[in-house]
Design an enzyme around this catalytic site. Structure first.
Site, PDB file in Angstrom:
ATOM      1  N   ILE A 199      39.984  15.380 -11.990  1.00 19.31           N
ATOM      2  CA  ILE A 199      39.197  16.260 -11.737  1.00 19.31           C
ATOM      3  C   ILE A 199      39.438  17.395 -10.758  1.00 19.31           C
ATOM      4  O   ILE A 199      39.675  16.786  -9.702  1.00 19.31           O
ATOM      5  CB  ILE A 199      37.819  15.622 -11.339  1.00 19.31           C
ATOM      6  CG1 ILE A 199      37.205  14.687 -12.721  1.00 19.31           C
ATOM      7  CG2 ILE A 199      36.696  16.653 -11.260  1.00 19.31           C
ATOM      8  CD1 ILE A 199      36.144  13.885 -12.176  1.00 19.31           C
ATOM      9  N   LEU A 200      39.383  18.405 -11.088  1.00 23.13           N
ATOM     10  CA  LEU A 200      39.854  19.464 -10.339  1.00 23.13           C
ATOM     11  C   LEU A 200      38.695  19.864  -9.197  1.00 23.13           C
ATOM     12  O   LEU A 200      37.775  20.045  -9.776  1.00 23.13           O
ATOM     13  CB  LEU A 200      40.766  20.595 -10.914  1.00 23.13           C
ATOM     14  CG  LEU A 200      41.859  20.187 -11.903  1.00 23.13           C
ATOM     15  CD1 LEU A 200      42.557  21.228 -12.756  1.00 23.13           C
ATOM     16  CD2 LEU A 200      43.124  19.835 -10.551  1.00 23.13           C
ATOM     17  N   ARG A 251      41.766  15.481  -3.188  1.00 29.73           N
ATOM     18  CA  ARG A 251      41.626  16.377  -4.359  1.00 29.73           C
ATOM     19  C   ARG A 251      41.848  17.867  -4.138  1.00 29.73           C
ATOM     20  O   ARG A 251      42.517  18.617  -5.069  1.00 29.73           O
ATOM     21  CB  ARG A 251      40.342  16.039  -4.830  1.00 29.73           C
ATOM     22  CG  ARG A 251      39.955  16.627  -6.203  1.00 29.73           C
ATOM     23  CD  ARG A 251      38.486  16.384  -6.756  1.00 29.73           C
ATOM     24  NE  ARG A 251      37.841  15.309  -6.591  1.00 29.73           N
ATOM     25  CZ  ARG A 251      38.202  14.271  -7.566  1.00 29.73           C
ATOM     26  NH1 ARG A 251      39.071  14.341  -8.460  1.00 29.73           N
ATOM     27  NH2 ARG A 251      37.745  13.008  -7.435  1.00 29.73           N
ATOM     28  N   HIS A 282      37.495  17.370 -25.127  1.00 32.80           N
ATOM     29  CA  HIS A 282      36.895  16.002 -24.902  1.00 32.80           C
ATOM     30  C   HIS A 282      36.439  15.381 -26.164  1.00 32.80           C
ATOM     31  O   HIS A 282      35.833  16.063 -27.085  1.00 32.80           O
ATOM     32  CB  HIS A 282      35.619  16.541 -24.152  1.00 32.80           C
ATOM     33  CG  HIS A 282      34.793  15.425 -23.604  1.00 32.80           C
ATOM     34  ND1 HIS A 282      35.023  14.466 -22.489  1.00 32.80           N
ATOM     35  CD2 HIS A 282      33.655  14.576 -23.939  1.00 32.80           C
ATOM     36  CE1 HIS A 282      34.346  13.685 -22.471  1.00 32.80           C
ATOM     37  NE2 HIS A 282      33.412  13.746 -23.202  1.00 32.80           N
ATOM     38  N   ASP A 316      33.229  17.960 -17.748  1.00 39.93           N
ATOM     39  CA  ASP A 316      32.876  18.220 -19.184  1.00 39.93           C
ATOM     40  C   ASP A 316      31.760  18.641 -19.455  1.00 39.93           C
ATOM     41  O   ASP A 316      30.733  18.681 -20.326  1.00 39.93           O
ATOM     42  CB  ASP A 316      32.802  16.659 -19.558  1.00 39.93           C
ATOM     43  CG  ASP A 316      34.055  15.765 -19.695  1.00 39.93           C
ATOM     44  OD1 ASP A 316      35.213  16.523 -19.762  1.00 39.93           O
ATOM     45  OD2 ASP A 316      34.031  14.719 -19.517  1.00 39.93           O
ATOM     46  N   ASN A 376      39.564  22.432 -22.034  1.00 38.49           N
ATOM     47  CA  ASN A 376      39.676  21.142 -21.968  1.00 38.49           C
ATOM     48  C   ASN A 376      39.079  20.676 -23.273  1.00 38.49           C
ATOM     49  O   ASN A 376      38.514  21.445 -23.969  1.00 38.49           O
ATOM     50  CB  ASN A 376      38.732  20.672 -20.890  1.00 38.49           C
ATOM     51  CG  ASN A 376      38.847  19.018 -21.014  1.00 38.49           C
ATOM     52  OD1 ASN A 376      39.874  18.361 -21.177  1.00 38.49           O
ATOM     53  ND2 ASN A 376      37.772  18.139 -20.708  1.00 38.49           N
TER      54      ASN A 376
END
Ligand code: GRF
Length: 198
Positions: free
Chosen positions: A90-91, A63, A107, A143, A105
């Site tokens: 997911i960064l 990642r 959601h 999130d 983002n």
């Protein structure tokens, strides 16, 4: 302002952005997906950083390297804002050291309720009667509801809803509201730096 849109899926929000004339410098994907085809057809420059080449989804998936290559690519292209719409990777925190406050983002739930990839199913299972979406400044916390840009609790949940029917009703609003938020950022009516300071 140079905007990149991050995608992984069907790209219906991307399609709406393009139809409404949101100026996109780049469409960025983490794998082959329908959204990339939409960008290709529209003639928007694309960048595919395929996470499979970083070991995803096996154990040992890198990642960190994926996130740092992505950050480098955004830097090289002088991207000011990375607007994720269904981008499913997911960064890593290293990415956010560079791009915190410059990554949005959307959601499909009313954060802080129901973070994660199964938000619509979770809202349905919890018996929610009203749901909606949240546009927020993305951080290294998945999130994260710390910096909410806009949220709309406007989507009724019907008794016979399935995950798909409910998600589609949520997306109808997302396709209107996310482009509107980007236009407000472009015009200065929304100031992300101020939201981040608050
Ligand atoms: C949207 O519901 C968004 O909230 C979520 O992913 C979905 C993307 O839909 N993060 P699409 O790929 O634009 O159709």
């Amino acid at each position: 302002m140079r905007i990149a849109m991050g995608v992984s899926g069907t790209g219906s929000i991307l399609k709406s952005m393009l139809a409404k004339g949101v100026p996109l410098t780049l469409v960025l994907a983490d794998g082959e997906c329908k959204a990339l085809d939409i960008a290709r057809q529209a003639g928007v420059p694309i960048l595919l950083i395929n996470r499979r080449f970083y070991g995803f989804p096996r154990q040992g998936w890198n990642r960190r390297a994926f996130s740092s290559d992505l950050a480098r690519a955004l830097n090289e292209r002088q991207i000011d804002l990375h607007a994720m719409a269904g981008f499913m990777t997911i960064l890593d925190p290293g990415y956010f050291q560079q791009f915190l406050g410059q990554t949005l983002n959307i959601h499909p739930a009313l954060l802080p309720k129901f973070p994660g990839a199964t938000a619509v199913a979770d809202s349905l299972a919890a018996g929610e009667t009203i749901t909606g979406s949240t546009i927020h400044i993305a951080t290294e916390v998945l999130d994260d509801a710390t910096y909410i840009v806009e949220q709309w609790p406007t989507v009724p949940v019907y008794r016979d809803d399935t995950v798909d029917s409910l998600h589609e009703r949520i997306k109808i609003e997302e396709r209107e509201r996310y482009p509107a938020v980007l236009f407000k950022i472009l015009s200065g009516a929304i100031d992300l730096a101020q939201i981040k300071r608050a």
